[in-house]
Design a protein around this motif. Structure first.
Motif, short mmCIF file in Angstrom:
data_model
loop_
_atom_site.label_atom_id
_atom_site.label_comp_id
_atom_site.label_asym_id
_atom_site.label_seq_id
_atom_site.Cartn_x
_atom_site.Cartn_y
_atom_site.Cartn_z
N ASN A 175 0.84 -1.19 0.00
CA ASN A 175 0.00 0.00 0.00
C ASN A 175 0.89 1.25 0.00
O ASN A 175 1.67 1.47 0.92
CB ASN A 175 -0.89 -0.05 1.26
CG ASN A 175 -1.83 1.15 1.32
OD1 ASN A 175 -1.81 1.99 0.42
ND2 ASN A 175 -2.62 1.21 2.36
N GLN A 176 0.73 2.08 -1.04
CA GLN A 176 1.58 3.26 -1.16
C GLN A 176 1.27 4.31 -0.09
O GLN A 176 2.00 5.26 0.08
CB GLN A 176 1.41 3.87 -2.56
CG GLN A 176 2.11 3.07 -3.63
CD GLN A 176 3.61 3.05 -3.48
OE1 GLN A 176 4.27 4.07 -3.65
NE2 GLN A 176 4.18 1.92 -3.15
N GLN A 177 0.17 4.16 0.61
CA GLN A 177 -0.18 5.10 1.67
C GLN A 177 0.45 4.70 3.01
O GLN A 177 0.15 5.30 4.02
CB GLN A 177 -1.71 5.19 1.82
CG GLN A 177 -2.44 5.61 0.54
CD GLN A 177 -1.94 6.92 0.00
OE1 GLN A 177 -1.74 7.87 0.75
NE2 GLN A 177 -1.71 6.98 -1.30
N ILE B 83 9.77 1.47 -4.43
CA ILE B 83 9.35 0.85 -3.17
C ILE B 83 8.26 -0.19 -3.45
O ILE B 83 8.30 -1.31 -2.91
CB ILE B 83 8.85 1.93 -2.18
CG1 ILE B 83 10.01 2.86 -1.80
CG2 ILE B 83 8.25 1.28 -0.93
CD1 ILE B 83 9.59 4.10 -1.02
N ALA B 84 7.33 0.17 -4.33
CA ALA B 84 6.25 -0.76 -4.65
C ALA B 84 6.78 -2.03 -5.32
O ALA B 84 6.38 -3.16 -4.98
CB ALA B 84 5.23 -0.07 -5.55
N GLU B 85 7.71 -1.83 -6.29
CA GLU B 85 8.26 -2.99 -7.00
C GLU B 85 9.05 -3.89 -6.05
O GLU B 85 8.95 -5.12 -6.09
CB GLU B 85 9.20 -2.52 -8.12
CG GLU B 85 8.54 -1.72 -9.22
CD GLU B 85 7.96 -2.60 -10.33
OE1 GLU B 85 8.10 -3.85 -10.23
OE2 GLU B 85 7.35 -2.04 -11.24
N GLY C 213 13.20 1.65 -13.75
CA GLY C 213 14.17 1.89 -12.69
C GLY C 213 14.51 0.68 -11.85
O GLY C 213 15.68 0.34 -11.70
N TYR C 214 13.49 0.03 -11.34
CA TYR C 214 13.75 -1.10 -10.44
C TYR C 214 14.50 -2.22 -11.17
O TYR C 214 15.42 -2.82 -10.61
CB TYR C 214 12.44 -1.62 -9.86
CG TYR C 214 12.62 -2.75 -8.87
CD1 TYR C 214 13.18 -2.51 -7.62
CD2 TYR C 214 12.26 -4.05 -9.19
CE1 TYR C 214 13.37 -3.54 -6.71
CE2 TYR C 214 12.44 -5.10 -8.29
CZ TYR C 214 12.99 -4.83 -7.05
OH TYR C 214 13.18 -5.85 -6.15
#
Lengths: 188, 116
Positions: free
Chosen positions: A2-4, A38-40, B33-34
């Motif tokens: 969760n990006q939040q 961060i998500a990846e 990028g990743y």
């Protein structure tokens, strides 16, 4: 992920502050890229705290962006190259007619007056000495031609010096336009 | 990243060749990028941290060697892909040429001991 997530939001907020000197478009893309990273990484199974630690402190990451985008000497090179060519074209447009007039007028006056002056002086001297084979080639008393010749040479020399000064100024202006322009702060 | 006695030297060397590695990585296909970061991680001594790679990617884009486009991701937010521009391909060619000459010079100087 969760990006939040508060940890992510705190990191991104700190980073946003740290890259405040970048232009808004760069800033948006940088923040989105770090969010994506961060998500990846978390989607690939890395723990969030490891991912954040691997990114390093937000301040340090912000400084790294600033170093690359604000201080790198090649930054903005293509834009400066375009500016340079515009300046060169502008110089050609502005200087072409004055250069044509200056070169043709000063060049012809300079060369013809120097050559004629020398010739007149020599003729005057030879006539005064009575050894010139064609008397009265110049329809003036020899005394006059002896003084007139150097005066003509002076006028011609002044024209040639002025032409040289003009050409040097033009060359300097063109060289300035061709010289690379130093990088500027993109935040300006 | 392992810190070795030659860590600082390695760091400087890595920084110098990282641009070459990234441009080379993107020669045949775009990447995001990743993926670029993880690919470089797998290169051992050349592994550079995210805080080096991401700013460098932005600078290469600012220099118009790279351009970006967005593509949907199978999972998560849309990815921002990087690809080489024509100027980037010219840059890569020039750096590869310089690199080749550098390697030959180092080979002569260090390995064969031609320089006293």
């Amino acid at each position: 992920m969760n990006q939040q997530h508060p940890v992510v939001e705190r990191y991104v907020t700190h980073l946003e502050t740290a890259i405040g000197g970048l232009d808004p478009a760069d800033r948006r893309e940088v923040l989105q890229e770090i969010r994506n990273h961060i998500a990846e990484a978390t989607a690939a199974g890395r723990p969030l705290d490891v991912v954040i630690k691997s990114l390093g402190p937000a301040d340090a990451l912000g400084r790294a962006y600033a170093v690359e985008l604000l201080l790198h000497p090649q930054n903005d090179r293509p834009r400066h190259a375009a500016e340079r060519w515009f300046r060169i074209v502008g110089l050609v447009v502005v200087l072409s007619i004055p250069t044509l007039v200056a070169v043709s007028t000063l060049g012809s006056v300079g060369i013809s007056f120097v050559a004629s002056g020398l010739f007149t002086f020599v003729v005057g001297v030879l006539e005064a000495a009575g050894v010139f084979p064609w008397p009265h080639l110049i329809d003036l008393p020899p005394v006059v031609t002896i003084f007139l010749g150097p005066a003509m040479v002076v006028v011609g020399a002044v024209a040639l010096v002025a032409l040289r000064f003009y050409i040097r100024s033009v060359v300097r202006a063109v060289r300035t336009s061709l010289a690379p322009i130093r990088a500027v702060d993109r935040s300006q | 990243m392992t810190v070795t006695p030659s860590g600082d030297w390695t760091s400087q060397l890595r920084r110098g060749v990282l641009e070459l590695c990234i441009l080379r990585l993107l020669r045949h296909r775009p990447s995001y990028g990743y993926e670029i970061v993880t690919t470089l991680e797998a290169l051992g001594p050349l592994a550079a941290g995210e805080n080096t790679v991401y700013p460098l990617l932005r600078r290469l884009k600012a220099d118009h060697y790279l351009e970006t486009f967005t593509r949907e991701s199978p999972a998560g937010p849309p990815r921002q892909y990087y690809r080489l521009t024509q100027e980037g391909r010219r840059r890569l060619g020039a750096i590869e040429k310089d690199w080749g000459e550098m390697v030959q010079a180092v080979e002569r100087a260090v390995v064969k001991g031609e320089v006293a």
